[in-house]
Design a protein around this motif. Structure first.
Motif, PDB file in Angstrom:
ATOM      1  N   SER A   1      22.905  45.762   1.787  1.00  0.00           N
ATOM      2  CA  SER A   1      23.642  45.150   0.576  1.00  0.00           C
ATOM      3  C   SER A   1      22.966  43.817   0.172  1.00  0.00           C
ATOM      4  O   SER A   1      22.986  43.945  -1.174  1.00  0.00           O
ATOM      5  CB  SER A   1      25.160  44.835   0.935  1.00  0.00           C
TER       6      SER A   1
ATOM      7  N   VAL B   1      23.961  49.722   3.456  1.00  0.00           N
ATOM      8  CA  VAL B   1      24.328  50.107   2.212  1.00  0.00           C
ATOM      9  C   VAL B   1      23.008  50.344   1.399  1.00  0.00           C
ATOM     10  O   VAL B   1      22.102  49.527   1.453  1.00  0.00           O
ATOM     11  CB  VAL B   1      24.733  49.229   1.282  1.00  0.00           C
TER      12      VAL B   1
ATOM     13  N   ASP C   1      26.689  38.885  11.211  1.00  0.00           N
ATOM     14  CA  ASP C   1      27.137  40.244  11.826  1.00  0.00           C
ATOM     15  C   ASP C   1      27.215  39.719  13.180  1.00  0.00           C
ATOM     16  O   ASP C   1      26.724  38.972  13.738  1.00  0.00           O
ATOM     17  CB  ASP C   1      25.953  41.215  11.477  1.00  0.00           C
TER      18      ASP C   1
HETATM   19  C1  LIG Z   1      28.859  49.053   7.290  1.00  0.00           C
HETATM   20  S1  LIG Z   1      28.128  48.025   8.584  1.00  0.00           S
HETATM   21  C2  LIG Z   1      27.351  46.967   7.070  1.00  0.00           C
HETATM   22  C3  LIG Z   1      25.996  47.314   6.844  1.00  0.00           C
HETATM   23  C4  LIG Z   1      25.382  46.242   5.970  1.00  0.00           C
HETATM   24  N1  LIG Z   1      26.121  45.636   4.717  1.00  0.00           N
HETATM   25  C5  LIG Z   1      24.177  46.719   5.118  1.00  0.00           C
HETATM   26  O1  LIG Z   1      23.921  46.935   4.080  1.00  0.00           O
HETATM   27  O2  LIG Z   1      23.025  46.612   5.971  1.00  0.00           O
HETATM   28  C6  LIG Z   1      29.286  47.069   9.207  1.00  0.00           C
HETATM   29  C7  LIG Z   1      28.848  45.933   9.917  1.00  0.00           C
HETATM   30  O3  LIG Z   1      29.792  45.053  10.481  1.00  0.00           O
HETATM   31  C8  LIG Z   1      29.567  44.591  11.878  1.00  0.00           C
HETATM   32  N2  LIG Z   1      30.832  44.343  12.343  1.00  0.00           N
HETATM   33  C9  LIG Z   1      31.637  44.844  13.063  1.00  0.00           C
HETATM   34  N3  LIG Z   1      32.799  44.005  13.895  1.00  0.00           N
HETATM   35  C10 LIG Z   1      32.370  43.048  13.297  1.00  0.00           C
HETATM   36  C11 LIG Z   1      32.847  41.481  13.638  1.00  0.00           C
HETATM   37  N4  LIG Z   1      34.053  41.388  14.086  1.00  0.00           N
HETATM   38  N5  LIG Z   1      32.159  40.389  13.126  1.00  0.00           N
HETATM   39  C12 LIG Z   1      31.021  40.333  12.336  1.00  0.00           C
HETATM   40  N6  LIG Z   1      30.500  41.709  12.062  1.00  0.00           N
HETATM   41  C13 LIG Z   1      31.108  42.668  12.644  1.00  0.00           C
HETATM   42  C14 LIG Z   1      28.780  45.819  12.450  1.00  0.00           C
HETATM   43  O4  LIG Z   1      27.733  45.327  13.561  1.00  0.00           O
HETATM   44  C15 LIG Z   1      27.926  46.375  11.324  1.00  0.00           C
HETATM   45  O5  LIG Z   1      26.490  45.866  11.178  1.00  0.00           O
END
Ligand SMILES: C[S@@+](CC[C@H](N)C(=O)[O-])C[C@H]1O[C@@H](n2cnc3c(N)ncnc32)[C@H](O)[C@@H]1O
Length: 312
Positions: free
Chosen positions: A14, A295, A30
């Motif tokens: 993203s 994304v 993250d």
């Molecule tokens: C759908 S992915 C996001 C992908 C990112 N936007 C990209 O385009 O590369 C969701 C992310 O949320 C992170 N995540 C999950 N729980 C979390 C938390 N409590 N705090 C921070 N990040 C978290 C996961 O490690 C994962 O990388």
């Protein structure tokens, strides 16, 4: 340059999109260490805070807040349980929204969120974002309509602060019937090595894998790139699959078949030549995970570019 705070930033799909749209990312976050490693290997200038978002007390102020909270609870690949705690991380996003007070925000998530058993969660997201002072719109977009070589449908939720009196209008397709030619698997990975040893998951094709067609031809778009390497679609070098019965497919020859490599997956997401650093956390699984979670940058870019000019 308008500024961005990015949450759930992963390896930076993203964020690559907002950078291409002309924004400056002030902070990313993250919880997954290898996601940070990949992000920083590709965007070393970003302040990337590693850790649970719920432990972050202050955020810089910024023009735009972006976040793609995890989707395991909603996705086809995960167990669909509406009450899982992971499904309420949007409340953390809403908390950041109230602190950062950006002019606009963009959220991306799996399209399964519109299913009836999750409808209440989607409605609640609208409610908390509206209560924070935003006019909120959502729409499902397919990455292939924006020049990505992949069938990937995702929901976008976009809010513009109510003080601007504007509603967000989603971008319309640029690629597809009557528009620009879609980007095919050949366009995306046609020049890469055919058998990149050590870069593709080489386990057997389980009955579940063969319960549907996992293969597309070179001149088609890829099936959805997923985070779990077991379920990664087949490379077109593999023999075709034929349907034998309900939920049962088989290869039409004994020639060798393989899944896409993690590097091909990155190209099919539209990253270009993503750097995968060999840190102590690096493993093939991790490389697939961060890429499959991302994304497609071009899709996020199209949404970010459609925001009205409210930045001065
Ligand atoms: C759908 S992915 C996001 C992908 C990112 N936007 C990209 O385009 O590369 C969701 C992310 O949320 C992170 N995540 C999950 N729980 C979390 C938390 N409590 N705090 C921070 N990040 C978290 C996961 O490690 C994962 O990388």
């Amino acid at each position: 340059m308008p500024t961005v705070v990015s949450l759930f930033s992963g390896c930076g799909g993203s964020d690559a999109g907002v950078l291409r749209a002309g924004f400056d990312v002030l902070m990313a976050n993250d919880i997954l260490p290898y996601a940070r490693d990949v992000y920083l290997a590709n965007h070393p200038e970003t302040n990337y805070v590693l850790g649970d978002v719920s432990a972050i007390e202050s955020f810089p102020s910024a023009d735009l807040l972006v976040g793609c909270y995890p989707c395991q609870g909603f996705s086809q690949g995960g167990v669909r349980k509406a009450d899982r705690k992971i499904n309420t991380l949007y409340l953390e996003f809403a908390r950041a929204l109230r602190i950062v007070k950006p002019k606009a925000f963009i959220v991306e998530n799996v399209s399964g969120m519109v299913r009836s058993n999750f409808e209440h969660l989607l409605k609640d997201q609208f409610k908390v974002f509206e209560e924070a002072g935003y006019r909120v719109k959502s729409q499902i977009l397919n990455a292939s309509h924006f020049g990505v070589a992949q069938d990937r449908k995702r929901i976008f939720i976009v809010g513009i602060h109510e003080k601007f009196g504007l509603d967000f209008t989603f971008p319309t397709a640029t690629h597809g019937d009557g528009l620009k030619k879609v980007t095919t698997i050949r366009d995306a990975i046609g020049t890469l090595p055919e058998w990149p040893v050590g870069e593709f998951y080489d386990a057997d094709f389980h009955w579940y894998y063969l319960s549907r067609n996992r293969r597309q031809d070179w001149d088609q778009i890829s099936k959805t790139i997923v985070a779990n390497p077991r379920h990664m679609p087949l490379h077109p070098i593999s023999p075709t699959l034929e349907k034998m019965g309900p939920d049962k497919w088989q290869f039409t020859s004994n020639d060798r078949a393989r899944r896409f490599s993690f590097r091909e997956a990155a190209y099919l997401q539209g990253f270009g030549d993503l750097v995968f650093p060999e840190t102590e956390r690096a493993s093939m699984n991790m490389k697939y995970t961060v890429v499959g979670n991302a994304v497609p940058p071009r899709l996020f870019e199209a949404v970010a570019r459609s925001l009205p000019n409210i930045w001065d």
